[in-house]
Design a protein around this motif. Structure first.
Motif, short mmCIF file in Angstrom:
data_model
loop_
_atom_site.label_atom_id
_atom_site.label_comp_id
_atom_site.label_asym_id
_atom_site.label_seq_id
_atom_site.Cartn_x
_atom_site.Cartn_y
_atom_site.Cartn_z
N THR A 243 2.19 26.73 55.65
CA THR A 243 2.16 27.54 54.54
C THR A 243 3.15 26.80 53.39
O THR A 243 3.37 27.52 52.33
CB THR A 243 2.90 28.90 54.96
N ARG A 280 4.25 39.60 60.05
CA ARG A 280 4.84 39.84 58.64
C ARG A 280 6.10 39.20 58.75
O ARG A 280 7.12 39.74 58.16
CB ARG A 280 4.90 41.30 58.25
N THR A 282 6.77 36.65 56.69
CA THR A 282 6.91 36.83 54.98
C THR A 282 5.99 37.91 54.74
O THR A 282 5.33 38.15 55.53
CB THR A 282 6.60 35.50 54.65
N PRO A 283 6.18 38.18 53.65
CA PRO A 283 5.24 39.17 53.15
C PRO A 283 3.91 39.12 52.99
O PRO A 283 3.09 39.81 53.13
CB PRO A 283 5.71 39.70 51.45
N GLN A 284 3.50 37.73 53.22
CA GLN A 284 2.00 37.32 52.87
C GLN A 284 1.63 36.71 54.36
O GLN A 284 0.40 36.58 54.44
CB GLN A 284 1.85 36.12 52.12
N HIS A 285 2.38 36.62 55.31
CA HIS A 285 1.83 35.72 56.55
C HIS A 285 2.47 36.49 57.97
O HIS A 285 3.69 37.05 57.68
CB HIS A 285 2.39 34.23 56.57
N ASN A 286 1.70 36.42 58.87
CA ASN A 286 2.12 36.35 60.36
C ASN A 286 2.44 35.09 60.68
O ASN A 286 1.87 34.15 60.42
CB ASN A 286 1.06 37.13 61.04
#
Length: 496
Positions: A243, A280, A282-286
């Protein structure tokens, strides 16, 4: 007079034990837990929470919750260990006025001594509830490789907690006491103690109630926390590759990875493969990654090798061969890792003893020793012959280090050395004290400076000063000085 208990004040967990009706027992809290997490959290109103409830706040309130603070006891803010800790923990570590460390918990700033005192106070209250009577004395265990400042900090934490510390007992020695309790044996054993934050190994001879420590080595910054962080870095590096985000730069994310890594490490002691999932992150990723036992073992193999090297050196200091050892005792939660047990079995050519509980044996040994210090008729009788684990000496001309008390000297002990002035009419002598194995002074750990003032003015080399170093049974350093020419004693100022 209240009861005396044994306390294993650990990096990860604290365990309390007592000798009841001649048998050592681990104390349970009101919920049936036998271990007290060494974690402290403070809310907006300054109210402290200790133990399991505090541990639950590591993920939700990482900047208000402290853990692994035992590794900072007696440490300077600029020490290598404190610098490393600042990169790893979710709370803020600040410098104190005296150069040591303070910990910020929200709006509160506490020292490692103060948070340790909160844990000890909770342990004391646990014991009082379980026993139904006051507790005011304790034997508290410390890593064998704890230095003077770290031991002094532990004494101070006990005092703040309202406990009279009868003895600081080295953790491997406590484990040996538990192992030998009510055994009439003549054996030479190795205690391999790999806990959450520290590593010690001691070589002992047990015979007729006499416990003689032959040698001790260790590392006060090597333990299960370091195993955890190897997996943390592995997970964070994988996520950054996928990421471009380094999760270690966010305190909350770091604590979530740390929690997941610790759980995965424990699971891999019982299974060959597990999946780490942190939704979550991050707000976009697991964060999701399968980890095998072989992967974990490859990440920590050098740490395991470090413990084996220390073990070999302890045996060498004791003048023994691997074949001279009758039994190996594994202590500390990290010894549950299969690779650790395999490594020890491979080194000694035999399976380690399974007769002790790795997480409880130190507290049990402390309880046995606490009972022996009382005047009760049923108090167990034993003799401890412990050692100082490091060379203790002074700086000399040329930047060299001169040992005064060699490592593995039996304690208590004292040694006196005479020094002469190097200048005409010199009125003070400065002695810099260190511990370590190097010939070069600045490669050893600084302990303090001892200043003898008010000397008789005289030509250089004429005025003599005798400085005595004394180590008591708690491993504490005491210093006195005298000018033989006058018979006058002077107070020595110890500055950390």
């Amino acid at each position: 007079m209240g009861r005396s208990i044994g306390i294993d004040l650990g990096t990860t967990n604290t365990v309390v034990a007592v000798l009841h009706e001649g048998r050592p027992q681990v104390v349970e809290d009101d919920k049936g837990y036998r271990v007290l997490p060494s974690v402290v959290s403070v809310d907006d109103f300054g109210t402290a929470t200790v133990g399991h409830a505090a541990r639950n706040k590591i993920l939700t309130d990482p900047d208000r919750t402290v853990y692994a603070f035992k590794r900072l006891m007696g440490r300077r803010f600029d020490s290598e260990q404190a610098v490393e800790a600042r990169k790893r923990v979710g709370y803020e570590i600040r410098p104190a006025a005296d150069g040591l460390c303070t910990l910020r918990l929200g709006n509160q700033v506490l020292t490692p001594v103060e948070v340790s005192a909160l844990v000890l106070q909770t342990a004391k209250e646990m014991a009082e509830r379980a026993l139904g009577e006051p507790v005011d004395e304790a034997v508290i265990t410390v890593p064998a490789y704890f230095n003077h400042q770290q031991r002094a900090a532990t004494f101070e934490a006990a005092r703040v907690a309202g406990l009279r510390c009868e003895r600081l007992l080295n953790e491997p020695t406590a484990a040996a006491l538990a192992y030998g309790f009510r055994r009439d044996s003549d054996r030479t054993i190795v205690v391999y103690d790999l806990g959450g934050g520290t590593f010690d190994v001691s070589v002992l001879h047990l015979s007729g109630g006499v416990y003689e420590i032959l040698a001790t080595k260790g590392d006060t910054y090597l333990g299960g926390e370091d195993f955890d962080y190897r997996l943390v870095d592995y997970l964070a590096d994988h996520f950054q590759t996928q990421t471009g985000v380094d999760l270690r730069e966010d305190r909350t994310a770091l604590q979530r990875i740390k929690d997941a890594a610790e759980r995965a490490k424990c699971e891999l002691s019982f299974t060959d493969r597990t999946t780490v999932l942190v939704p979550r992150i991050t707000p976009q990723h697991n964060l999701e990654l399968a980890v095998t036992r072989l992967t974990l073992e490859s990440l920590v193999e050098d740490l395991v090798d470090r413990t084996l090297d220390v073990t070999r050196r302890a045996l060498s200091d004791a003048g023994l061969q691997l074949s001279d050892i009758d039994d190996v005792i594994l202590v500390g939660g990290q010894t549950r890792m299969p690779r650790v047990r395999e490594a020890i079995s491979g080194l000694f050519g035999r399976e380690p003893s399974r007769g002790v509980h790795p997480e409880e044996v130190v507290a049990i040994g402390a309880a046995v020793h606490a009972a022996s210090l009382t005047d009760r008729d049923d108090a167990p009788q034993h003799v401890l012959i412990d050692v100082t684990p490091f060379d203790l000496g002074i700086d000399v001309i040329g930047g060299l280090f001169q040992p005064i008390i060699p490592r593995n000297t039996h304690v208590p002990t004292s040694e006196t050395r005479a020094f002469a002035t190097s200048q005409d009419d010199q009125e003070a002598v400065r002695v810099t004290v260190r511990q370590g194995d190097s010939r070069f002074a600045d490669e050893n750990e600084f302990l303090g400076e001892f200043i003898m003032s008010g000397l008789t003015p005289a030509p250089r080399m004429q005025t003599k000063v005798e400085v005595t170093f004394r180590i008591d049974s708690n491993g504490m350093l005491h210093v006195s000085a005298m000018e033989p020419g006058t018979g006058e004693s002077r107070r020595i100022t110890i500055r950390n």
